[in-house]
Motif scaffolding. Structure first.
Motif, PDB file in Angstrom:
ATOM      1  N   GLU A 122     -42.867 -32.812 -19.731  1.00 18.00           N
ATOM      2  CA  GLU A 122     -42.146 -34.069 -19.532  1.00 18.00           C
ATOM      3  C   GLU A 122     -42.558 -35.109 -20.569  1.00 18.00           C
ATOM      4  O   GLU A 122     -41.716 -35.814 -21.138  1.00 18.00           O
ATOM      5  CB  GLU A 122     -42.422 -34.595 -18.124  1.00 18.00           C
ATOM      6  N   LYS A 123     -43.859 -35.190 -20.828  1.00 19.52           N
ATOM      7  CA  LYS A 123     -44.354 -36.132 -21.844  1.00 19.52           C
ATOM      8  C   LYS A 123     -43.826 -35.760 -23.224  1.00 19.52           C
ATOM      9  O   LYS A 123     -43.440 -36.632 -24.016  1.00 19.52           O
ATOM     10  CB  LYS A 123     -45.889 -36.126 -21.838  1.00 19.52           C
ATOM     11  N   PHE A 124     -43.808 -34.472 -23.515  1.00 14.02           N
ATOM     12  CA  PHE A 124     -43.302 -33.985 -24.793  1.00 14.02           C
ATOM     13  C   PHE A 124     -41.831 -34.349 -24.955  1.00 14.02           C
ATOM     14  O   PHE A 124     -41.390 -34.785 -26.026  1.00 14.02           O
ATOM     15  CB  PHE A 124     -43.489 -32.464 -24.858  1.00 14.02           C
ATOM     16  N   PHE A 125     -41.056 -34.184 -23.881  1.00 15.84           N
ATOM     17  CA  PHE A 125     -39.629 -34.509 -23.921  1.00 15.84           C
ATOM     18  C   PHE A 125     -39.416 -36.011 -24.063  1.00 15.84           C
ATOM     19  O   PHE A 125     -38.531 -36.459 -24.811  1.00 15.84           O
ATOM     20  CB  PHE A 125     -38.943 -33.997 -22.654  1.00 15.84           C
ATOM     21  N   SER A 126     -40.219 -36.813 -23.357  1.00 18.13           N
ATOM     22  CA  SER A 126     -40.091 -38.275 -23.442  1.00 18.13           C
ATOM     23  C   SER A 126     -40.369 -38.780 -24.853  1.00 18.13           C
ATOM     24  O   SER A 126     -39.760 -39.753 -25.306  1.00 18.13           O
ATOM     25  CB  SER A 126     -41.052 -38.940 -22.444  1.00 18.13           C
ATOM     26  N   PHE A 128     -40.070 -36.958 -27.832  1.00 16.05           N
ATOM     27  CA  PHE A 128     -39.195 -36.458 -28.894  1.00 16.05           C
ATOM     28  C   PHE A 128     -37.726 -36.353 -28.500  1.00 16.05           C
ATOM     29  O   PHE A 128     -36.885 -36.030 -29.343  1.00 16.05           O
ATOM     30  CB  PHE A 128     -39.685 -35.076 -29.365  1.00 16.05           C
ATOM     31  N   GLY A 129     -37.414 -36.595 -27.228  1.00 18.76           N
ATOM     32  CA  GLY A 129     -36.024 -36.531 -26.796  1.00 18.76           C
ATOM     33  C   GLY A 129     -35.471 -35.122 -26.881  1.00 18.76           C
ATOM     34  O   GLY A 129     -36.187 -34.133 -26.689  1.00 18.76           O
ATOM     35  N   GLY A 130     -34.177 -35.006 -27.193  1.00 17.27           N
ATOM     36  CA  GLY A 130     -33.529 -33.703 -27.241  1.00 17.27           C
ATOM     37  C   GLY A 130     -34.153 -32.751 -28.243  1.00 17.27           C
ATOM     38  O   GLY A 130     -34.143 -31.532 -28.034  1.00 17.27           O
ATOM     39  N   THR A 131     -34.724 -33.285 -29.316  1.00 19.38           N
ATOM     40  CA  THR A 131     -35.365 -32.436 -30.328  1.00 19.38           C
ATOM     41  C   THR A 131     -36.534 -31.667 -29.730  1.00 19.38           C
ATOM     42  O   THR A 131     -36.909 -30.603 -30.234  1.00 19.38           O
ATOM     43  CB  THR A 131     -35.855 -33.300 -31.505  1.00 19.38           C
ATOM     44  N   ALA A 132     -37.109 -32.195 -28.632  1.00 17.29           N
ATOM     45  CA  ALA A 132     -38.243 -31.531 -27.989  1.00 17.29           C
ATOM     46  C   ALA A 132     -37.859 -30.148 -27.492  1.00 17.29           C
ATOM     47  O   ALA A 132     -38.700 -29.246 -27.442  1.00 17.29           O
ATOM     48  CB  ALA A 132     -38.750 -32.380 -26.826  1.00 17.29           C
ATOM     49  N   VAL A 133     -36.600 -29.960 -27.129  1.00 15.60           N
ATOM     50  CA  VAL A 133     -36.150 -28.643 -26.663  1.00 15.60           C
ATOM     51  C   VAL A 133     -36.226 -27.636 -27.805  1.00 15.60           C
ATOM     52  O   VAL A 133     -36.685 -26.509 -27.629  1.00 15.60           O
ATOM     53  CB  VAL A 133     -34.718 -28.719 -26.101  1.00 15.60           C
ATOM     54  N   LEU A 134     -35.790 -28.059 -28.985  1.00 20.54           N
ATOM     55  CA  LEU A 134     -35.818 -27.181 -30.152  1.00 20.54           C
ATOM     56  C   LEU A 134     -37.256 -26.879 -30.573  1.00 20.54           C
ATOM     57  O   LEU A 134     -37.641 -25.722 -30.716  1.00 20.54           O
ATOM     58  CB  LEU A 134     -35.048 -27.830 -31.301  1.00 20.54           C
ATOM     59  N   VAL A 135     -38.058 -27.926 -30.740  1.00 21.54           N
ATOM     60  CA  VAL A 135     -39.440 -27.757 -31.191  1.00 21.54           C
ATOM     61  C   VAL A 135     -40.290 -27.133 -30.095  1.00 21.54           C
ATOM     62  O   VAL A 135     -41.153 -26.285 -30.357  1.00 21.54           O
ATOM     63  CB  VAL A 135     -40.035 -29.114 -31.632  1.00 21.54           C
ATOM     64  N   GLY A 136     -40.039 -27.549 -28.849  1.00 13.83           N
ATOM     65  CA  GLY A 136     -40.860 -27.081 -27.738  1.00 13.83           C
ATOM     66  C   GLY A 136     -40.793 -25.597 -27.507  1.00 13.83           C
ATOM     67  O   GLY A 136     -41.719 -25.007 -26.938  1.00 13.83           O
ATOM     68  N   ARG A 137     -39.719 -24.934 -27.939  1.00 12.78           N
ATOM     69  CA  ARG A 137     -39.625 -23.482 -27.765  1.00 12.78           C
ATOM     70  C   ARG A 137     -40.664 -22.742 -28.599  1.00 12.78           C
ATOM     71  O   ARG A 137     -40.893 -21.545 -28.386  1.00 12.78           O
ATOM     72  CB  ARG A 137     -38.226 -22.991 -28.169  1.00 12.78           C
ATOM     73  N   CYS A 138     -41.310 -23.449 -29.540  1.00 14.56           N
ATOM     74  CA  CYS A 138     -42.343 -22.832 -30.367  1.00 14.56           C
ATOM     75  C   CYS A 138     -43.730 -23.323 -30.002  1.00 14.56           C
ATOM     76  O   CYS A 138     -44.691 -23.105 -30.748  1.00 14.56           O
ATOM     77  CB  CYS A 138     -42.071 -23.107 -31.856  1.00 14.56           C
ATOM     78  N   VAL A 139     -43.859 -24.014 -28.853  1.00 14.19           N
ATOM     79  CA  VAL A 139     -45.143 -24.553 -28.410  1.00 14.19           C
ATOM     80  C   VAL A 139     -45.555 -23.831 -27.131  1.00 14.19           C
ATOM     81  O   VAL A 139     -44.833 -23.897 -26.130  1.00 14.19           O
ATOM     82  CB  VAL A 139     -45.059 -26.068 -28.152  1.00 14.19           C
ATOM     83  N   PRO A 140     -46.698 -23.109 -27.139  1.00 14.03           N
ATOM     84  CA  PRO A 140     -47.137 -22.406 -25.929  1.00 14.03           C
ATOM     85  C   PRO A 140     -47.216 -23.338 -24.719  1.00 14.03           C
ATOM     86  O   PRO A 140     -47.542 -24.514 -24.861  1.00 14.03           O
ATOM     87  CB  PRO A 140     -48.531 -21.879 -26.319  1.00 14.03           C
ATOM     88  N   VAL A 141     -46.945 -22.826 -23.540  1.00 16.20           N
ATOM     89  CA  VAL A 141     -46.921 -23.531 -22.253  1.00 16.20           C
ATOM     90  C   VAL A 141     -45.706 -24.439 -22.163  1.00 16.20           C
ATOM     91  O   VAL A 141     -44.876 -24.317 -21.263  1.00 16.20           O
ATOM     92  CB  VAL A 141     -48.215 -24.343 -22.001  1.00 16.20           C
ATOM     93  N   VAL A 142     -45.581 -25.373 -23.134  1.00 20.66           N
ATOM     94  CA  VAL A 142     -44.450 -26.308 -23.124  1.00 20.66           C
ATOM     95  C   VAL A 142     -43.135 -25.550 -23.214  1.00 20.66           C
ATOM     96  O   VAL A 142     -42.132 -25.949 -22.614  1.00 20.66           O
ATOM     97  CB  VAL A 142     -44.576 -27.316 -24.293  1.00 20.66           C
ATOM     98  N   ARG A 143     -43.124 -24.432 -23.944  1.00 20.39           N
ATOM     99  CA  ARG A 143     -41.881 -23.724 -24.231  1.00 20.39           C
ATOM    100  C   ARG A 143     -41.142 -23.291 -22.972  1.00 20.39           C
ATOM    101  O   ARG A 143     -39.916 -23.237 -22.963  1.00 20.39           O
ATOM    102  CB  ARG A 143     -42.149 -22.523 -25.140  1.00 20.39           C
TER     103      ARG A 143
END
Length: 230
Positions: A122-126, A128-143
């Motif tokens: 949630e913090k990651f999404f807050s 970076f916004g929508g871009t967090a979905v793209l970047v977050g898929r490459c971040v362990p746990v967050v993905r």
């Protein structure tokens, strides 16, 4: 290319869990051997909801199977991405339908899901916004969890799906590509550590089940007390 002893062992795991690769890891390898490229998608779908099964262990194995001629590397990447997308849709739907508070309660009460991991996503999404979905898929746990805040924020489904596909495709290409490029180097690692990893997975499951039972029993006992104290 002749079929390697690794592929034969994986096929044996699919039949009964025997062979050089033990337990849960052997089952995953057997799944991919038995189903081919769709098996990679199934494994990635399971990984979305089952954190003890890391994609970092599954995807290089798929890459080796592709190297060994057991599957097509590009189809393996495509199916892995499809499995991740369907899993992402599941968490997205939970966030969108339940909202933040009810989702938090659901996560906190569900074995294998951690409230802390949800808060990180949630913090990651807050941030970076929508871009967090793209970047977050490459971040362990967050993905795995990044889909939930995207659903809560009612991010457009098309945009969410597009970002998930791109991010997952990058992640899957890297790990499957490593298994494909290094080929036989993957085999001794799996042979040596498959039983250890499988036992670790079973231990985590056992502890989570025990925790779930203890929490439920304490909650029932607290509800029966007149003052409601624990």
């Amino acid at each position: 290319m002749p079929t390697s002893s690794w592929a034969v062992s994986a096929a044996a795991a699919a039949d009964g869990g025997s062979g050089d690769y033990g337990g849960f890891i052997g089952w995953v390898l057997g799944l991919m051997t038995a189903l081919g490229e769709p098996g990679v998608g199934v494994a990635l779908f399971i990984e979305t909801f089952f954190p003890p099964l890391p994609s970092e262990a599954v995807l290089p194995s798929a890459g080796f199977l592709a190297y060994d001629g057991q599957m097509n590397v590009w189809l393996a990447i495509a199916w892995a991405t499809a499995g991740a997308l369907v899993g992402g849709w599941g968490f997205y739907a939970v966030g969108r339908l339940l909202g933040r508070e009810r989702t938090m309660r659901l996560v906190s009460r569900t074995p294998l899901l951690e409230e802390e991991d949800f808060l990180k996503a949630e913090k990651f999404f807050s941030r970076f916004g929508g871009t967090a979905v793209l970047v977050g898929r490459c971040v362990p746990v967050v993905r795995s969890f990044i889909s939930i805040p995207a659903g809560i924020a009612r991010m457009p489904l098309f945009k969410f799906s597009l970002y998930t596909i791109i991010g997952s495709a990058v992640w899957n290409t890297i790990w499957i590509g490593l298994g494909f490029v290094f080929g036989p180097a993957v085999e001794p690692v799996l042979s040596r550590w498959s039983s250890v990893l499988s036992n670790a997975v079973l231990a985590v499951i056992g502890l989570l089940v025990l925790w779930f039972v203890v929490v439920r029993v304490r909650r029932l006992l607290r509800a029966r007390r007149p003052d409601g104290t624990g």
